[in-house]
Design a protein around this motif. Structure first.
Motif, PDB file in Angstrom:
ATOM      1  N   PRO A  64      35.888  39.298  45.276  1.00 44.14           N
ATOM      2  CA  PRO A  64      35.074  38.787  44.163  1.00 44.14           C
ATOM      3  C   PRO A  64      35.363  39.543  42.861  1.00 44.14           C
ATOM      4  O   PRO A  64      35.736  40.718  42.876  1.00 44.14           O
ATOM      5  CB  PRO A  64      33.634  39.040  44.624  1.00 44.14           C
ATOM      6  N   TYR A  65      35.185  38.859  41.753  1.00 41.51           N
ATOM      7  CA  TYR A  65      35.264  39.515  40.449  1.00 41.51           C
ATOM      8  C   TYR A  65      34.398  38.751  39.454  1.00 41.51           C
ATOM      9  O   TYR A  65      34.070  37.575  39.647  1.00 41.51           O
ATOM     10  CB  TYR A  65      36.711  39.605  39.948  1.00 41.51           C
ATOM     11  N   THR A  66      34.027  39.448  38.413  1.00 43.64           N
ATOM     12  CA  THR A  66      33.222  38.853  37.350  1.00 43.64           C
ATOM     13  C   THR A  66      34.135  38.452  36.200  1.00 43.64           C
ATOM     14  O   THR A  66      34.792  39.323  35.610  1.00 43.64           O
ATOM     15  CB  THR A  66      32.167  39.849  36.839  1.00 43.64           C
ATOM     16  N   THR A  81      31.094  36.008  40.377  1.00 42.04           N
ATOM     17  CA  THR A  81      30.938  34.575  40.675  1.00 42.04           C
ATOM     18  C   THR A  81      32.261  33.924  41.066  1.00 42.04           C
ATOM     19  O   THR A  81      32.264  32.781  41.537  1.00 42.04           O
ATOM     20  CB  THR A  81      30.359  33.841  39.464  1.00 42.04           C
ATOM     21  N   GLN A  82      33.381  34.599  40.861  1.00 36.87           N
ATOM     22  CA  GLN A  82      34.668  34.022  41.228  1.00 36.87           C
ATOM     23  C   GLN A  82      35.408  34.972  42.165  1.00 36.87           C
ATOM     24  O   GLN A  82      35.060  36.149  42.277  1.00 36.87           O
ATOM     25  CB  GLN A  82      35.513  33.753  39.971  1.00 36.87           C
ATOM     26  N   ARG A  83      36.422  34.431  42.832  1.00 31.29           N
ATOM     27  CA  ARG A  83      37.198  35.221  43.780  1.00 31.29           C
ATOM     28  C   ARG A  83      38.693  35.053  43.504  1.00 31.29           C
ATOM     29  O   ARG A  83      39.158  33.978  43.112  1.00 31.29           O
ATOM     30  CB  ARG A  83      36.905  34.798  45.231  1.00 31.29           C
ATOM     31  N   LEU A  84      39.422  36.139  43.741  1.00 28.90           N
ATOM     32  CA  LEU A  84      40.870  36.066  43.693  1.00 28.90           C
ATOM     33  C   LEU A  84      41.380  35.254  44.881  1.00 28.90           C
ATOM     34  O   LEU A  84      40.656  35.015  45.860  1.00 28.90           O
ATOM     35  CB  LEU A  84      41.468  37.469  43.741  1.00 28.90           C
ATOM     36  N   LYS A  85      42.630  34.842  44.799  1.00 28.13           N
ATOM     37  CA  LYS A  85      43.241  34.130  45.915  1.00 28.13           C
ATOM     38  C   LYS A  85      43.289  35.034  47.140  1.00 28.13           C
ATOM     39  O   LYS A  85      43.417  36.245  47.037  1.00 28.13           O
ATOM     40  CB  LYS A  85      44.647  33.677  45.521  1.00 28.13           C
TER      41      LYS A  85
END
Length: 820
Positions: A729-731, A752-756
């Motif tokens: 996860p990262y913001t 709220t988002q994630r790396l591959k």
């Protein structure tokens, strides 16, 4: 790689006539796992042969005349569980040292529960533990002789990046893992520790050739360990050879090194190594911008005072340098440069006394010193290079530790100990916060730069090499912070533990740990509990729980902006329950469920307010969170020429958003990977057992081309590792073109988002060549065979663009060890 091939060819060509079959020997000591007492009359057998020996009055054995090759060793004794160890290499004209500790059986009338197996028990661990030896580390297909990276095969363990060996255990964070070496605690066991809040680095400081065994606890560890909340790695170093002087040359990813060992008077031994990096010689070939230089010195001296008392002196030291540089005019604004220098050492003396037939005492006095010497610059708009960090920090710890154990009876065991530590800190730092400037833009040099809308910026400015960027006004002036502080911190700890077998199939461990100190000024109490119930001698139910405390890092306690003593220790409440099934003596499976609750985590004050870019306020104990998950682990030991393991974990690691007190609003933590799957396998071919191989080895063709990884060798081993890790996860950060800066804005949700997802497949080939008077081991490790793009994170530039930072692409690594 060319240098490695040349070394192998040289060894093959310069040893004519030395390919005759040769023999070696196995020596070692057999002891009681719990009391450390030498076991007299234990039977030690080399499987597949008629060779063996019985241990003498000091538990020592010696088996000579063993043909070179790899074997399994089995030890048995009345009243103890049989113990076996696989893949032990007997080498020419040398003595391979193998020490084993046996676990007592539990007697119930005429019934004797005896479990024979290749899985060595980790002391006082009923769940989430693993023990490895030197040969397992050598055979690991991606560890590159790094014991930290090897632990990534466990379901409880993940790694943040390819570039670092920092392990993340069950949703925890960097810097939460305890490393112990021969009873001495090592705060930074790696070269280039990333910060004063992380112990991981790109290369391990400890020489793998020193290792005898490593015990790893992935949580819920016993009361004798404290100060960390995630995991413990307890490493036992071997002693030097007591009969003859030996030397070893090694060349691998850790560097180029030399190991020497031998007798030290008639009552002791020495073991010493020096290693130096070689990446500065090949770094350009893999396209990295920085050239690391590092070296390390390690030594262990053992002296027997008498048959039951001994002294051990350990030294471990390292020196690191790296310069991340470039041409400022060629770099984008927002690019960072840094110069890093570091020195560290650990020096310790350990006294061991087998004061009774039923117990022992260990006492150590050690000193740790670590220096961080860092300065960093960044490229500003217009290609200006601006310094923003200067750091010269030293941490010195002096520690006295005492542990004692006494077996009261077959059913009761009592242990306890204490720790006294004084830390002397000296911090001299400077941070510069650049002014917040409002910028104007023009699409070309003919127009006057003015403040523009985001649509205009996206349409006419971004990506336009001819655009004009010009400061219009200073919104917030620049400022700096300095920290020139010294502090002394005193810490103390007491622990006790009772181990009880109320019935032959039940084991109960009750313990507690009391810790206190002057900074933080507090007293903490940590209860520990463990229970194991054996349904059969192959199947058991295991449960463990406890509370674990960790003090804030020194860097947090002595902060720029707050008064020392403001922070307190944080804690985790942990519980683990699982089943363990020993399907065969070389095959084990475990299924575990764990839950952790975190409280009083030190977090930046800015994280507690809507304005997350606020740089004032220091740290506060306002963090809370939890993690839980399921883990499955199947492991086959190296027998019948092959080994393998398969692990899977599903986990959740979440924090409670401190900006909304009382709402229990959660968000994924940085290391909430959710799914981690690892598959490892290896197979060995003993070409030396084939009739045609001696002629091939003697031939000119064999001498010239044995360096080829697929070429036959006396023993040829191929292994692989496949790994899947869910996206981290990262913001996402938002760009403000007015101030040319990236930020997380008010009320924005975290992560709220994630790396591959991370997917990697590695292959390793290991070749062993036995000569009459020496032994050569070569390995070839190809990381990320399919050259998959695995993201590490994002790099943000001041012009509004961002780029993905990738982890290692296909990365071949080779190494060799020459014993003589």
């Amino acid at each position: 790689m060319r240098r490695l091939a040349v070394c192998i060819i040289a060894c093959m060509m310069l040893t004519p006539g030395l390919y005759a079959q040769s023999v070696g020997a196995l020596i070692g000591q057999i002891t009681d796992l719990d009391t450390h007492q030498p076991l007299i009359g234990a039977n030690v057998m080399v499987e597949g042969t008629a060779l063996g020996a019985a241990t003498d009055m000091q538990g020592h054995y010696r088996i000579t005349g063993i043909p070179v090759g790899s074997y399994s060793l089995r030890v048995s004794m009345i009243g103890y569980k049989q113990q076996a160890r696989a893949n032990i290499h007997v080498v020419p004209q040398r003595e391979t040292i193998v020490n084993l500790a046996l676990e007592t059986t539990v007697l119930a009338g005429e019934e004797v529960i005896v479990t024979a197996g290749f899985f060595e028990r980790t002391k006082d661990a009923v769940v989430s533990a693993r023990t490895v030896d030197i040969e397992e580390i050598r055979s690991d297909p991606v560890g590159a002789y790094d014991v930290f990276r090897m632990m990534e095969s466990l379901p409880a363990v993940a790694c943040g990046t390819d570039q670092l060996n920092e392990i993340i255990v069950r949703g925890g964070a960097p810097g939460q893992n305890l490393f112990v070496m021969d009873h001495l605690e090592i705060p930074y066991p790696n070269h280039f520790p990333q910060s004063q809040q992380q112990s991981g680095g790109p290369v391990a400081l400890v020489n793998t050739e020193f290792l005898e065994r490593a015990d790893f606890y992935a949580g819920a560890f016993p009361a004798r360990y404290g100060g960390k909340v995630s995991s413990v790695m307890d490493v036992t170093l071997r002693e030097g050879n007591r009969n003859r002087h030996l030397a070893e040359f090694n060349f691998n990813m850790s560097g180029i090194g030399l190991v020497a060992e031998g007798p030290f008077t008639e009552q002791g031994s020495y073991l010493v190594s020096y290693d130096r990096s070689f990446l500065d010689l090949v770094i350009k070939s893999i396209g990295l911008a920085a050239i690391p230089r590092y070296s390390s010195l390690q030594a262990k001296v053992v002296y027997d005072i008498d048959l039951r008392r001994k002294l051990m002196v350990n030294f471990l030291g390292g020196k690191d340098e790296i310069a991340i540089t470039g041409e400022p005019e060629d770099e984008k604004p927002g690019t960072y440069y840094a110069n890093y220098g570091g020195d560290q050492y650990t020096l310790g003396v350990t006294y061991k006394n087998l004061f009774s037939q039923q117990g022992y005492l260990l006492a150590s006095l050690g000193r740790n010193y670590t220096l961080f010497d860092i300065d960093a610059t960044r490229i500003m708009t217009g290609g200006i290079e601006e310094e923003y960090v200067r750091k010269y920090d030293s941490e010195t710890e002096s520690t006295l530790k005492v542990d004692a154990l006494y077996r009261i009876s077959e059913k009761w065991e009592l242990s306890g100990g204490m720790k006294l530590q004084h830390a002397q800190l000296s911090f001299s730092d400077w941070l510069y916060f650049a002014p917040v400037v409002q910028y104007g833009y023009a699409a070309d040099a003919m127009a006057e730069p003015v403040s523009v809308s985001r649509d205009y910026f996206d349409t006419f400015i971004i990506g336009n090499d001819g655009a004009v960027v010009q400061p219009l006004d200073t919104l917030v002036p620049g400022y700096d912070l300095t920290r020139d502080k010294k502090a002394g911190i005193f810490k103390s700890a007491l622990y006790s533990q009772i181990r009880w077998f109320p019935t032959p199939r039940i084991e109960i461990i009750l313990g507690g740990r009391l810790e206190g100190g002057t900074l933080p000024e507090e007293v903490t109490i940590s209860p520990r509990f463990g229970l194991s119930y054996g349904f059969t001698d192959k199947l058991s139910l295991n449960v463990s729980a406890g509370r674990y405390f960790q003090a804030p890092f020194y860097d947090q306690l002595i902060h720029y902006q707050e008064t020392p003593g403001k922070l307190t220790s944080y804690y985790t409440d942990q519980a683990v329950a699982g089943l363990e099934w020993l399907a065969a003596e070389d095959f084990r499976s475990t299924f575990e469920f764990y839950a952790r609750r975190y409280g009083d985590l030190p977090i930046s004050h800015a994280e507690t307010t809507p304005d997350t870019s606020d740089s004032f306020g220091g740290y506060v104990n306002a963090g809370e969170g939890h993690s839980y998950g399921l883990e499955v682990y199947l492991q086959k030991k190296f027998t019948r020429q092959w080994y393998g393991s398969c692990s899977y974990s599903w986990s959740v690691a979440e924090g409670i958003d401190p900006r909304y007190p009382g709402e229990d609003k959660t968000y994924p933590w940085d290391y909430d990977f959710r799914h981690v799957f690892t598959l490892i396998g290896g197979y060995k071919i003993k070409y030396m057992d084939y009739d045609w191989y001696p002629r091939y080895k003697e031939s000119l063709f064999g001498r010239l081309f044995s360096w080829i990884p697929i070429a036959p060798s006396d023993e040829f081993e191929i292994s692989f590792r496949g790994r899947y890790v869910g996206g981290r996860p990262y913001t996402p950060m938002t760009y403000d073109h007015h101030t040319r800066s990236w930020a997380i804005y008010q009320a924005q949700e975290f992560n709220t988002q994630r790396l591959k997802e991370y997917i990697r497949f590695d292959i390793m080939i290991l070749q062993r060549f036995y000569f009459k008077k020496m032994n050569l081991v070569a390995f070839w490790d190809i990381m990320n065979v399919f050259n998959r793009d695995n993201p590490w994170g994002w790099q943000h530039f001041d012009d509004g663009t961002k780029e993905v930072v990738w982890q290692y692409k296909t990365f071949p690594v080779g190494g060799l060890t020459l014993e003589f």
